[in-house]
Scaffold this motif. Structure first.
Motif, PDB file in Angstrom:
ATOM      1  N   UNK A 158      34.229  42.143  38.021  1.00  0.00           N
ATOM      2  CA  UNK A 158      34.741  43.505  38.067  1.00  0.00           C
ATOM      3  C   UNK A 158      35.132  43.826  39.505  1.00  0.00           C
ATOM      4  N   UNK A 159      36.440  43.889  39.768  1.00  0.00           N
ATOM      5  CA  UNK A 159      36.893  43.942  41.149  1.00  0.00           C
ATOM      6  C   UNK A 159      37.455  45.308  41.532  1.00  0.00           C
ATOM      7  N   UNK A 160      37.022  45.776  42.680  1.00  0.00           N
ATOM      8  CA  UNK A 160      37.605  46.896  43.392  1.00  0.00           C
ATOM      9  C   UNK A 160      37.401  46.542  44.855  1.00  0.00           C
ATOM     10  N   UNK A 180      33.717  27.594  33.877  1.00  0.00           N
ATOM     11  CA  UNK A 180      34.935  26.966  33.382  1.00  0.00           C
ATOM     12  C   UNK A 180      36.126  27.920  33.432  1.00  0.00           C
ATOM     13  N   UNK A 181      35.837  29.219  33.344  1.00  0.00           N
ATOM     14  CA  UNK A 181      36.903  30.222  33.358  1.00  0.00           C
ATOM     15  C   UNK A 181      36.421  31.443  34.126  1.00  0.00           C
ATOM     16  N   UNK A 182      37.233  31.900  35.085  1.00  0.00           N
ATOM     17  CA  UNK A 182      36.894  33.085  35.881  1.00  0.00           C
ATOM     18  C   UNK A 182      38.082  34.042  35.850  1.00  0.00           C
ATOM     19  N   UNK A 183      37.815  35.288  35.506  1.00  0.00           N
ATOM     20  CA  UNK A 183      38.846  36.316  35.505  1.00  0.00           C
ATOM     21  C   UNK A 183      38.433  37.444  36.454  1.00  0.00           C
ATOM     22  N   UNK A 184      39.348  37.800  37.348  1.00  0.00           N
ATOM     23  CA  UNK A 184      39.119  38.904  38.266  1.00  0.00           C
ATOM     24  C   UNK A 184      39.764  40.144  37.649  1.00  0.00           C
ATOM     25  N   UNK A 185      38.961  41.111  37.272  1.00  0.00           N
ATOM     26  CA  UNK A 185      39.428  42.260  36.503  1.00  0.00           C
ATOM     27  C   UNK A 185      39.369  43.525  37.354  1.00  0.00           C
ATOM     28  N   UNK A 186      40.493  44.218  37.451  1.00  0.00           N
ATOM     29  CA  UNK A 186      40.514  45.547  38.050  1.00  0.00           C
ATOM     30  C   UNK A 186      40.811  46.564  36.965  1.00  0.00           C
ATOM     31  N   UNK A 187      40.061  47.641  36.972  1.00  0.00           N
ATOM     32  CA  UNK A 187      40.259  48.729  36.016  1.00  0.00           C
ATOM     33  C   UNK A 187      41.009  49.840  36.731  1.00  0.00           C
ATOM     34  N   UNK A 188      42.275  50.025  36.371  1.00  0.00           N
ATOM     35  CA  UNK A 188      43.101  51.037  37.019  1.00  0.00           C
ATOM     36  C   UNK A 188      44.327  51.302  36.161  1.00  0.00           C
ATOM     37  N   UNK A 189      44.800  52.545  36.158  1.00  0.00           N
ATOM     38  CA  UNK A 189      45.980  52.890  35.374  1.00  0.00           C
ATOM     39  C   UNK A 189      47.264  52.393  36.039  1.00  0.00           C
ATOM     40  N   UNK A 217      44.766  43.353  35.328  1.00  0.00           N
ATOM     41  CA  UNK A 217      44.511  44.788  35.463  1.00  0.00           C
ATOM     42  C   UNK A 217      44.442  45.398  34.072  1.00  0.00           C
ATOM     43  N   UNK A 218      43.427  46.237  33.854  1.00  0.00           N
ATOM     44  CA  UNK A 218      43.242  46.905  32.571  1.00  0.00           C
ATOM     45  C   UNK A 218      43.166  48.411  32.801  1.00  0.00           C
ATOM     46  N   UNK A 226      35.207  50.727  30.704  1.00  0.00           N
ATOM     47  CA  UNK A 226      36.270  49.772  30.382  1.00  0.00           C
ATOM     48  C   UNK A 226      35.872  48.339  30.692  1.00  0.00           C
ATOM     49  N   UNK A 227      35.161  48.102  31.786  1.00  0.00           N
ATOM     50  CA  UNK A 227      34.780  46.739  32.152  1.00  0.00           C
ATOM     51  C   UNK A 227      33.866  46.127  31.101  1.00  0.00           C
ATOM     52  N   UNK A 228      33.011  46.950  30.498  1.00  0.00           N
ATOM     53  CA  UNK A 228      32.131  46.474  29.433  1.00  0.00           C
ATOM     54  C   UNK A 228      32.949  46.107  28.202  1.00  0.00           C
ATOM     55  N   UNK A 229      33.938  46.939  27.875  1.00  0.00           N
ATOM     56  CA  UNK A 229      34.800  46.645  26.724  1.00  0.00           C
ATOM     57  C   UNK A 229      35.572  45.343  26.927  1.00  0.00           C
ATOM     58  N   UNK A 230      36.089  45.148  28.129  1.00  0.00           N
ATOM     59  CA  UNK A 230      36.832  43.918  28.432  1.00  0.00           C
ATOM     60  C   UNK A 230      35.916  42.705  28.297  1.00  0.00           C
TER      61      UNK A 230
END
Length: 273
Positions: A158-160, A180-189, A217-218, A226-230
């Motif tokens: 969860x990135x900011x 094996x898989x890493x996703x950097x997720x930002x929650x922003x409109x 970005x989500x 949102x990060x929990x939903x993702x």
């Protein structure tokens, strides 16, 4: 970087077998010393009209019960760890949050289960996760309640671009390097250039440490969920996040990402501050 010393917190009233199994597996995976820890305190006397609710004899009995339970937990840890993991034990009668924070200097990582009630509970019987994250100065692995083993194959960060998130990425590097898989997720409109530049910097940073990551970005939610939903949608094994980018009081009143993560006991989380 690796974890050479893991501090395993065992809540005195919790179901500890899955947490011990998790701690032992982590110690074996990282070739780390496993420091078992448990603490609880006797509540102070409550003065009421007509006298106190707890007399000296009652408090002494509670003290003895805590000591017996701590000794039982020590024996269970040593039995389950066997001879394949180097162990140490720290147990005491006292405030569990304060004592756990004090012991954090001996470890690279703190591992704990979610106490019942997640962000709150009996302060005399379980560590307060919010205070632990804020004050320990160490990453905190909060295990899912149904944890049986840890296979961090799919990790979400969860990135900011904040101090807390930057610290969390470095603190969790041993997990990231075996994923094996890493996703950097930002929650922003808004997918602004500044946000994408920050995400690309993190991806490049991880690449230099042997971690292949993808940035996404989500959309944002007002409650920080949102990060929990993702994480649920992507079937993540582990979420890595900075803790309390906003004040803890603000998150308690308005909600926020840290609060959502702490309240979701279905997920494994590593959080740093």
């Amino acid at each position: 970087m690796t974890y050479k010393s893991i501090l395993l917190n065992l809540n005195i009233d919790g179901i500890v077998a899955p947490v011990i199994k998790l701690g032992v597996e982590m110690a074996r995976r990282f070739d780390a010393r496993l420091i078992g820890f448990s603490a609880a305190d006797v509540p102070p006397p409550i003065v009421m009209e007509g006298g106190t609710t707890f007399e000296g004899e009652s408090m002494m009995l509670q003290h003895q019960n805590i000591e017996r339970r701590i000794e039982d937990l020590r024996a269970e840890l040593e039995d389950r760890a066997g001879t394949t993991v180097e162990t140490e034990w720290r147990g005491a009668v006292g405030n569990p949050t304060r004592l756990l924070i004090n012991a954090a200097c001996a470890a690279d990582l703190i591992v704990t289960a979610s106490p019942k009630g997640s962000t709150s509970g009996n302060v005399h019987r379980s560590a307060d996760l919010g205070n632990l994250i804020l004050q320990a100065g160490r990453p905190v692995f909060v295990a899912a309640n149904d944890q049986k083993s840890i296979r961090p194959n799919k990790i979400i960060v969860g990135w900011k671009n904040t101090r807390e998130a930057r610290r969390a990425v470095v603190d969790a590097m041993p997990f990231l390097q075996i994923a094996q898989e890493v996703r950097i997720i930002t929650i922003n409109e808004k997918a602004t250039d500044a946000i994408w530049n920050s995400l690309n910097d993190v991806v490049a940073f991880l690449s230099r440490h042997g971690v292949k990551a993808k940035a996404e970005i989500f959309p944002e939610r007002s409650d920080g969920g949102a990060i929990v939903d993702v994480a649920d949608a992507l079937h993540a094994d582990l979420i890595i996040s900075g803790g309390y980018g906003h004040s803890r009081l603000r998150e308690w009143i308005f909600g926020g990402a840290t609060r959502s993560l702490l309240e979701n006991d279905r997920l494994n989380r590593v959080m740093s501050h």
